[in-house]
Design a protein around this motif. Sequence first.
Motif, short mmCIF file in Angstrom:
data_model
loop_
_atom_site.label_atom_id
_atom_site.label_comp_id
_atom_site.label_asym_id
_atom_site.label_seq_id
_atom_site.Cartn_x
_atom_site.Cartn_y
_atom_site.Cartn_z
N TYR A 5 0.82 -1.22 0.00
CA TYR A 5 0.00 0.00 0.00
C TYR A 5 0.86 1.27 0.00
CZ TYR A 5 -3.36 -3.51 1.52
OH TYR A 5 -4.15 -4.64 1.60
N GLY A 6 2.16 1.08 -0.15
CA GLY A 6 3.06 2.23 -0.15
C GLY A 6 3.24 2.86 1.21
N VAL A 7 2.96 2.09 2.27
CA VAL A 7 3.07 2.60 3.64
C VAL A 7 4.25 1.93 4.34
CG1 VAL A 7 1.93 2.74 5.91
CG2 VAL A 7 0.60 3.05 3.81
N PRO A 8 5.20 2.69 4.85
CA PRO A 8 6.33 2.08 5.55
C PRO A 8 5.96 1.64 6.96
CG PRO A 8 6.58 4.45 5.57
CD PRO A 8 5.36 4.16 4.73
N LEU A 9 6.56 0.57 7.43
CA LEU A 9 6.47 0.20 8.84
C LEU A 9 7.45 1.10 9.58
CD1 LEU A 9 5.31 -1.79 10.97
CD2 LEU A 9 7.39 -3.14 10.64
N SER A 10 6.94 1.97 10.41
CA SER A 10 7.78 2.99 11.06
C SER A 10 8.33 2.56 12.40
CB SER A 10 6.98 4.29 11.25
OG SER A 10 6.54 4.80 10.01
N VAL A 11 7.59 1.71 13.12
CA VAL A 11 7.94 1.38 14.50
C VAL A 11 7.77 -0.10 14.77
CG1 VAL A 11 7.25 1.67 16.94
CG2 VAL A 11 7.31 3.65 15.41
N SER A 12 8.73 -0.68 15.48
CA SER A 12 8.58 -2.00 16.08
C SER A 12 8.87 -1.85 17.56
CB SER A 12 9.54 -3.01 15.45
OG SER A 12 9.35 -4.30 16.01
N GLN A 13 7.97 -2.35 18.39
CA GLN A 13 8.07 -2.13 19.84
C GLN A 13 8.02 -3.46 20.57
OE1 GLN A 13 4.93 -0.57 22.97
NE2 GLN A 13 5.59 1.15 21.70
N CYS A 14 8.97 -3.69 21.45
CA CYS A 14 8.99 -4.89 22.30
C CYS A 14 9.56 -4.51 23.66
CB CYS A 14 9.87 -5.99 21.69
SG CYS A 14 9.24 -6.72 20.17
N GLU A 15 9.37 -5.39 24.61
CA GLU A 15 10.00 -5.17 25.92
C GLU A 15 11.51 -5.27 25.76
OE1 GLU A 15 10.19 -6.98 30.47
OE2 GLU A 15 8.87 -7.92 28.99
N TYR A 16 12.22 -4.26 26.26
CA TYR A 16 13.69 -4.28 26.20
C TYR A 16 14.25 -3.52 27.39
CZ TYR A 16 18.53 -3.73 24.78
OH TYR A 16 19.90 -3.77 24.76
N SER A 17 15.21 -4.13 28.04
CA SER A 17 15.91 -3.47 29.15
C SER A 17 17.19 -4.24 29.43
CB SER A 17 15.03 -3.43 30.41
OG SER A 17 14.95 -4.72 31.00
N VAL A 18 17.91 -3.81 30.43
CA VAL A 18 19.12 -4.50 30.87
C VAL A 18 18.81 -5.96 31.23
CG1 VAL A 18 20.86 -4.58 32.71
CG2 VAL A 18 20.25 -2.39 31.66
N ILE A 19 17.59 -6.22 31.69
CA ILE A 19 17.25 -7.59 32.10
C ILE A 19 16.28 -8.27 31.13
CG2 ILE A 19 17.79 -7.21 34.52
CD1 ILE A 19 14.80 -6.99 35.08
N ARG A 20 16.14 -7.70 29.93
CA ARG A 20 15.42 -8.42 28.86
C ARG A 20 15.94 -7.96 27.51
NH1 ARG A 20 11.30 -8.95 24.85
NH2 ARG A 20 10.34 -11.00 25.03
N ARG A 21 17.01 -8.60 27.06
CA ARG A 21 17.70 -8.16 25.85
C ARG A 21 17.36 -9.03 24.64
NH1 ARG A 21 23.82 -7.83 27.39
NH2 ARG A 21 23.96 -7.13 25.23
N VAL A 22 16.26 -9.75 24.70
CA VAL A 22 15.85 -10.62 23.60
C VAL A 22 15.87 -9.92 22.23
CG1 VAL A 22 13.91 -11.91 22.62
CG2 VAL A 22 14.52 -12.22 25.01
N PRO A 23 15.28 -8.73 22.10
CA PRO A 23 15.25 -8.10 20.77
C PRO A 23 16.64 -7.80 20.20
CG PRO A 23 13.65 -7.07 22.22
CD PRO A 23 14.50 -7.94 23.08
N GLU A 24 17.61 -7.65 21.07
CA GLU A 24 18.98 -7.40 20.62
C GLU A 24 19.63 -8.69 20.18
OE1 GLU A 24 23.28 -6.06 22.53
OE2 GLU A 24 21.44 -5.78 23.67
N ILE A 25 19.62 -9.72 21.04
CA ILE A 25 20.35 -10.94 20.72
C ILE A 25 19.67 -11.76 19.63
CG2 ILE A 25 21.38 -11.02 23.01
CD1 ILE A 25 19.43 -13.13 23.83
#
Length: 352
Positions: free
Chosen positions: A205-225
Amino acid sequence: MVAIGTQYMMQSGLAAGMSATEGHRSLQPKPVDPNLTDPPYVLEPDFTPDSQSRIVLRTRSGKGVSIPYMSIGAWSWGDKATFGYNATKNLPRIHAAWEKLKAVGLTFVDTAQAYGDGESERICGTLFQGMPRDSFIVQTKWQSLPDMTNYVDIYLVHGPVHPSSFSSVAKGLAECVEEGLTRAVGMANYDTKEMIKMADELERYGVPLSVSQCEYSVIRRVPEISGMIRECRKRNICFQGFSSLAQGRLTGRYSRFEQPRRTLRLSSYPMHLLEPTIEVLKSVAAKRRVPVPAVALNYSINKGVVPLVGVRDAEQAQQDMQALGWWLSEEGIQRIEEVSISGNTTSKLQHG
């Protein structure tokens, strides 16, 4: 509109296993494999963001949405089920915090229809009164009952807890953009493969996905690893980390003798298991002469994350502001990562 009682349904769901540390899971924290970590200083080495610095999110129109390097999480505003909100006690404190945030330009608020059965969104409306429309950014989330009556800057699908397919969600988000109901769209709680799938569906549709949001902190680094944050940088998607202070566990406020309330279920490890992490954060904070929360938030920013931090009063606002305007040293980051935690996922909500 939102169904009355949604906040209690959400709390019940977290208790039943939608939270990555609830349900039938081991509460023994998992260390982070150093081979899977992202390097620090993912921004330009000579750039230090402050409260006036901005990230530009992609939009279909090409006129991007400019957001600060930190967002104010508004889950606690109006929410009784999780945070025990009391309007008489809490609303004046929220307004006092907002005055501090507004004074420095940290006026990017993340809310949702489910928070307080819509009360969070209504409180946001009272805070925005009298402000020019371009002086604040509001981001909210659709969970199961879409609201086609309000204009917001950023509209997210709250998570994979509904029967709608990726194609139908993408079509709905694209229609919101086409009808002028939102400027940018995104998703929360999906994993990397699902994020890519949604981005591809939106692209039709010509629309970019601008944001992805997940829980992230020093004690939950899943999105990084897991590689999600790297994939976001590759695709020019803004990665946002909610519960960036682990619902208060990374502020220095709690200990094995004073546990958080049971309803605060994100990264809900018993405090005695987090003592090594908290002690390092306190040590780094003392050396840098900043509050403990500022260190945890600065760490997230170092990793290319826009942290979402809940603010309930002026003191919290003052502490959180101090995450901007400086960088952790490589030594400080290394010390924190040695006591950080990988975290878990769950098939019910937190995929990423």
